[in-house]
Design a protein around this motif. Sequence first.
Motif, PDB file in Angstrom:
ATOM      1  N   THR B 102       0.980  -1.497   0.034  1.00 53.63           N
ATOM      2  CA  THR B 102      -0.267   0.006   0.241  1.00 53.63           C
ATOM      3  C   THR B 102       0.488   1.280   0.208  1.00 53.63           C
ATOM      4  O   THR B 102       1.991   0.964   0.260  1.00 53.63           O
ATOM      5  CB  THR B 102      -0.704  -0.342   1.340  1.00 53.63           C
ATOM      6  N   ARG B 103       0.216   2.269  -0.075  1.00 54.63           N
ATOM      7  CA  ARG B 103       1.307   3.385  -0.162  1.00 54.63           C
ATOM      8  C   ARG B 103       2.064   3.406   0.742  1.00 54.63           C
ATOM      9  O   ARG B 103       1.432   3.323   2.200  1.00 54.63           O
ATOM     10  CB  ARG B 103       0.276   4.954  -0.359  1.00 54.63           C
ATOM     11  N   ASN B 104       2.661   4.108   0.478  1.00 52.74           N
ATOM     12  CA  ASN B 104       4.040   4.812   1.722  1.00 52.74           C
ATOM     13  C   ASN B 104       3.589   5.617   2.914  1.00 52.74           C
ATOM     14  O   ASN B 104       2.650   6.179   2.563  1.00 52.74           O
ATOM     15  CB  ASN B 104       5.044   5.427   1.210  1.00 52.74           C
ATOM     16  N   SER B 105       3.555   4.720   4.551  1.00 56.77           N
ATOM     17  CA  SER B 105       3.211   6.064   5.378  1.00 56.77           C
ATOM     18  C   SER B 105       3.031   7.683   5.297  1.00 56.77           C
ATOM     19  O   SER B 105       2.432   8.138   5.778  1.00 56.77           O
ATOM     20  CB  SER B 105       3.368   5.255   6.572  1.00 56.77           C
ATOM     21  N   HIS B 106       4.419   7.475   4.829  1.00 54.20           N
ATOM     22  CA  HIS B 106       4.852   9.560   4.208  1.00 54.20           C
ATOM     23  C   HIS B 106       4.225  10.172   3.191  1.00 54.20           C
ATOM     24  O   HIS B 106       4.356  10.806   2.952  1.00 54.20           O
ATOM     25  CB  HIS B 106       6.211   9.941   4.975  1.00 54.20           C
ATOM     26  N   LEU B 107       3.572   9.034   2.988  1.00 53.38           N
ATOM     27  CA  LEU B 107       3.056   9.931   1.609  1.00 53.38           C
ATOM     28  C   LEU B 107       4.263   9.609   0.477  1.00 53.38           C
ATOM     29  O   LEU B 107       3.768  10.306  -0.560  1.00 53.38           O
ATOM     30  CB  LEU B 107       2.494  10.552   1.375  1.00 53.38           C
ATOM     31  N   HIS B 108       5.682   9.258   0.472  1.00 58.17           N
ATOM     32  CA  HIS B 108       6.632  10.203  -0.466  1.00 58.17           C
ATOM     33  C   HIS B 108       6.981   9.186  -0.545  1.00 58.17           C
ATOM     34  O   HIS B 108       7.662   8.126  -0.547  1.00 58.17           O
ATOM     35  CB  HIS B 108       8.420  10.761   0.154  1.00 58.17           C
ATOM     36  N   PHE B 109       7.516   9.200  -2.253  1.00 63.32           N
ATOM     37  CA  PHE B 109       8.396   8.315  -3.168  1.00 63.32           C
ATOM     38  C   PHE B 109       9.186   8.294  -2.516  1.00 63.32           C
ATOM     39  O   PHE B 109      10.221   9.433  -1.954  1.00 63.32           O
ATOM     40  CB  PHE B 109       8.557   9.144  -4.775  1.00 63.32           C
ATOM     41  N   ARG B 110      10.420   7.181  -2.381  1.00 60.24           N
ATOM     42  CA  ARG B 110      11.867   6.849  -1.477  1.00 60.24           C
ATOM     43  C   ARG B 110      13.031   6.242  -2.143  1.00 60.24           C
ATOM     44  O   ARG B 110      11.945   5.024  -2.867  1.00 60.24           O
ATOM     45  CB  ARG B 110      11.355   5.866  -0.656  1.00 60.24           C
ATOM     46  N   ASN B 111      13.263   7.070  -3.192  1.00 59.22           N
ATOM     47  CA  ASN B 111      14.424   6.220  -3.830  1.00 59.22           C
ATOM     48  C   ASN B 111      16.304   6.393  -2.942  1.00 59.22           C
ATOM     49  O   ASN B 111      16.663   7.042  -2.824  1.00 59.22           O
ATOM     50  CB  ASN B 111      15.216   7.074  -4.394  1.00 59.22           C
ATOM     51  N   ARG B 112      16.659   4.863  -2.302  1.00 57.47           N
ATOM     52  CA  ARG B 112      18.126   5.030  -1.346  1.00 57.47           C
ATOM     53  C   ARG B 112      18.833   3.641  -1.768  1.00 57.47           C
ATOM     54  O   ARG B 112      17.935   2.902  -2.401  1.00 57.47           O
ATOM     55  CB  ARG B 112      17.337   5.436  -0.356  1.00 57.47           C
ATOM     56  N   ASP B 113      19.607   4.200  -1.029  1.00 56.67           N
ATOM     57  CA  ASP B 113      19.998   2.251  -1.065  1.00 56.67           C
ATOM     58  C   ASP B 113      19.662   1.700   0.414  1.00 56.67           C
ATOM     59  O   ASP B 113      20.112   2.880   1.106  1.00 56.67           O
ATOM     60  CB  ASP B 113      21.703   2.586  -1.051  1.00 56.67           C
ATOM     61  N   GLN B 114      19.172   0.747   0.232  1.00 64.06           N
ATOM     62  CA  GLN B 114      18.567   0.244   1.390  1.00 64.06           C
ATOM     63  C   GLN B 114      19.288  -1.354   1.776  1.00 64.06           C
ATOM     64  O   GLN B 114      19.667  -2.283   1.459  1.00 64.06           O
ATOM     65  CB  GLN B 114      17.139  -0.027   0.752  1.00 64.06           C
ATOM     66  N   LEU B 115      19.635  -1.528   3.459  1.00 64.07           N
ATOM     67  CA  LEU B 115      19.902  -2.331   4.037  1.00 64.07           C
ATOM     68  C   LEU B 115      18.948  -2.925   4.117  1.00 64.07           C
ATOM     69  O   LEU B 115      18.124  -2.621   5.169  1.00 64.07           O
ATOM     70  CB  LEU B 115      20.881  -1.948   5.429  1.00 64.07           C
ATOM     71  N   LEU B 116      19.713  -4.831   3.871  1.00 62.33           N
ATOM     72  CA  LEU B 116      18.230  -5.697   4.265  1.00 62.33           C
ATOM     73  C   LEU B 116      19.490  -6.958   5.282  1.00 62.33           C
ATOM     74  O   LEU B 116      20.334  -6.928   4.952  1.00 62.33           O
ATOM     75  CB  LEU B 116      17.570  -5.993   3.597  1.00 62.33           C
ATOM     76  N   ARG B 117      18.320  -7.294   6.163  1.00 58.84           N
ATOM     77  CA  ARG B 117      18.861  -8.478   6.882  1.00 58.84           C
ATOM     78  C   ARG B 117      17.912  -9.468   5.925  1.00 58.84           C
ATOM     79  O   ARG B 117      17.046 -10.052   5.847  1.00 58.84           O
ATOM     80  CB  ARG B 117      18.989  -8.550   8.265  1.00 58.84           C
ATOM     81  N   VAL B 118      18.850 -10.290   5.882  1.00 57.33           N
ATOM     82  CA  VAL B 118      18.590 -12.077   4.839  1.00 57.33           C
ATOM     83  C   VAL B 118      17.504 -13.057   6.230  1.00 57.33           C
ATOM     84  O   VAL B 118      18.381 -13.470   7.125  1.00 57.33           O
ATOM     85  CB  VAL B 118      19.826 -12.535   4.016  1.00 57.33           C
ATOM     86  N   GLU B 119      17.253 -13.561   5.575  1.00 63.66           N
ATOM     87  CA  GLU B 119      15.900 -13.929   6.998  1.00 63.66           C
ATOM     88  C   GLU B 119      16.217 -14.910   7.216  1.00 63.66           C
ATOM     89  O   GLU B 119      15.574 -16.031   7.356  1.00 63.66           O
ATOM     90  CB  GLU B 119      14.550 -13.803   7.328  1.00 63.66           C
ATOM     91  N   ARG B 120      15.933 -15.588   5.732  1.00 63.62           N
ATOM     92  CA  ARG B 120      15.667 -17.044   5.212  1.00 63.62           C
ATOM     93  C   ARG B 120      17.189 -17.005   3.548  1.00 63.62           C
ATOM     94  O   ARG B 120      16.659 -16.601   2.774  1.00 63.62           O
ATOM     95  CB  ARG B 120      14.679 -17.720   4.230  1.00 63.62           C
ATOM     96  N   ALA B 121      18.097 -18.265   4.368  1.00 62.98           N
ATOM     97  CA  ALA B 121      18.829 -18.424   2.952  1.00 62.98           C
ATOM     98  C   ALA B 121      18.683 -19.734   2.566  1.00 62.98           C
ATOM     99  O   ALA B 121      19.312 -20.299   1.644  1.00 62.98           O
ATOM    100  CB  ALA B 121      20.203 -18.785   3.097  1.00 62.98           C
ATOM    101  N   ASP B 122      17.583 -20.406   1.950  1.00 65.29           N
ATOM    102  CA  ASP B 122      16.998 -21.367   1.705  1.00 65.29           C
ATOM    103  C   ASP B 122      15.999 -21.546   1.103  1.00 65.29           C
ATOM    104  O   ASP B 122      15.394 -22.499   0.351  1.00 65.29           O
ATOM    105  CB  ASP B 122      16.532 -22.661   3.056  1.00 65.29           C
ATOM    106  N   THR B 123      15.638 -20.133   0.701  1.00 64.10           N
ATOM    107  CA  THR B 123      14.391 -20.572  -0.648  1.00 64.10           C
ATOM    108  C   THR B 123      15.565 -20.292  -2.016  1.00 64.10           C
ATOM    109  O   THR B 123      16.354 -20.905  -2.316  1.00 64.10           O
ATOM    110  CB  THR B 123      13.329 -18.728  -0.704  1.00 64.10           C
ATOM    111  N   ALA B 124      14.405 -20.272  -2.996  1.00 68.04           N
ATOM    112  CA  ALA B 124      14.986 -21.010  -4.441  1.00 68.04           C
ATOM    113  C   ALA B 124      15.962 -19.689  -4.654  1.00 68.04           C
ATOM    114  O   ALA B 124      16.459 -19.719  -5.728  1.00 68.04           O
ATOM    115  CB  ALA B 124      13.726 -21.356  -5.377  1.00 68.04           C
ATOM    116  N   TRP B 125      15.673 -18.447  -4.017  1.00 64.69           N
ATOM    117  CA  TRP B 125      16.248 -17.009  -5.123  1.00 64.69           C
ATOM    118  C   TRP B 125      17.340 -16.695  -3.512  1.00 64.69           C
ATOM    119  O   TRP B 125      17.775 -15.295  -3.842  1.00 64.69           O
ATOM    120  CB  TRP B 125      15.068 -16.323  -4.714  1.00 64.69           C
ATOM    121  N   THR B 126      17.293 -17.493  -2.847  1.00 63.04           N
ATOM    122  CA  THR B 126      18.550 -16.529  -1.983  1.00 63.04           C
ATOM    123  C   THR B 126      19.392 -18.136  -1.349  1.00 63.04           C
ATOM    124  O   THR B 126      20.174 -17.535   0.134  1.00 63.04           O
ATOM    125  CB  THR B 126      17.518 -16.597  -0.139  1.00 63.04           C
ATOM    126  N   SER B 127      19.141 -19.167  -1.499  1.00 62.08           N
ATOM    127  CA  SER B 127      20.658 -20.005  -1.241  1.00 62.08           C
ATOM    128  C   SER B 127      21.748 -19.900  -0.917  1.00 62.08           C
ATOM    129  O   SER B 127      22.807 -19.873  -0.695  1.00 62.08           O
ATOM    130  CB  SER B 127      20.531 -20.985  -2.458  1.00 62.08           C
TER     131      SER B 127
END
Lengths: 79, 223
Positions: B102-127
């Motif tokens: 849904t619409r971002n809570s702050h209503l702005h388009f957000r474009n930036r480099d983003q850190l993510l934590r990998v929670e599952r390394a056993d899917t077809a796309w994250t092994s």
Amino acid sequence: MPRVVVDVVLKPEISDPQGQAVLGALGRLGHDSVRSVRQGKHFVLEVDGTPDEAELKQIAETLLANPVIEDVELHLPKD
Amino acid sequence: MRIGVITFPGSLDDVDAARAVRLAGGEPVALWHGDHDLKDVDAVVLPGGFSYGDYLRAGAIAARSPLMQDVVAAAHGGLPVLGICNGFQVLCEAGLLPGALTRNSHLHFRNRDQLLRVERADTAWTSDYAEGQQILIPVKNGEGRYVAADADLDRLEGENRVVFRYVEGNPNGSSRDIAGVTSANGRVVGLMPHPEHAVEDLTGPSTDGLGFFTSVLKAVVSA
């Protein structure tokens, strides 16, 4: 031609930042009596023949609204 | 290894996705939303963009396109499917993944480099990642706030189906910092950030995104 109206709004538990932005603007305009705003969608469908309620319900619930996040109201023409 | 990339009217990142497939060692295959032809691909990527101009809801009309009927059927048979950004929205609208964007809570388009934590390394796309690893890839969306009913979120977490979470700042107000989720069988993955934009040092903040596309090549071989 019969007109069928479908109203779609976000479920109460889903926050609506667009509605909140409208509420903020109303406050700045001095409309302090408005307590909350929920923004939704309003569809008007013109259909051939007698509207088929089951079919329209399916259209409303499977395409016009996403039941994960939205509630839907179907308004059939009164005759 | 043939990896299909679907183009919808309004797709923007299909060429980058195909390039990422090629850099990972796969053969990208262009797929068209209006066909009923998956061209015998071994996996499918739904790219980012604004399919059908985000009309009705982001991803809603694309999810009902002819080719998506074939994708849904093949996914139920185990075909690996990755939805990136608008592709994630399409997968949720198609019922292949739970929740909604849904619409971002702050209503702005957000474009930036983003850190993510990998929670599952056993899917077809994250092994090719390690559980708990942090990756840096671009995020760019206006309707990326992941939501679902609290009970559904509890069930998702109980089934360990959150694949990525935002760290060092949630860019869109997503529930529980969820950036990506997977299907029960780990073959379908959707996320808002863009791994296909982080596959070369020249153009990306890292090459951390390449692992998606190398992972799926192994998933296809082992299937």
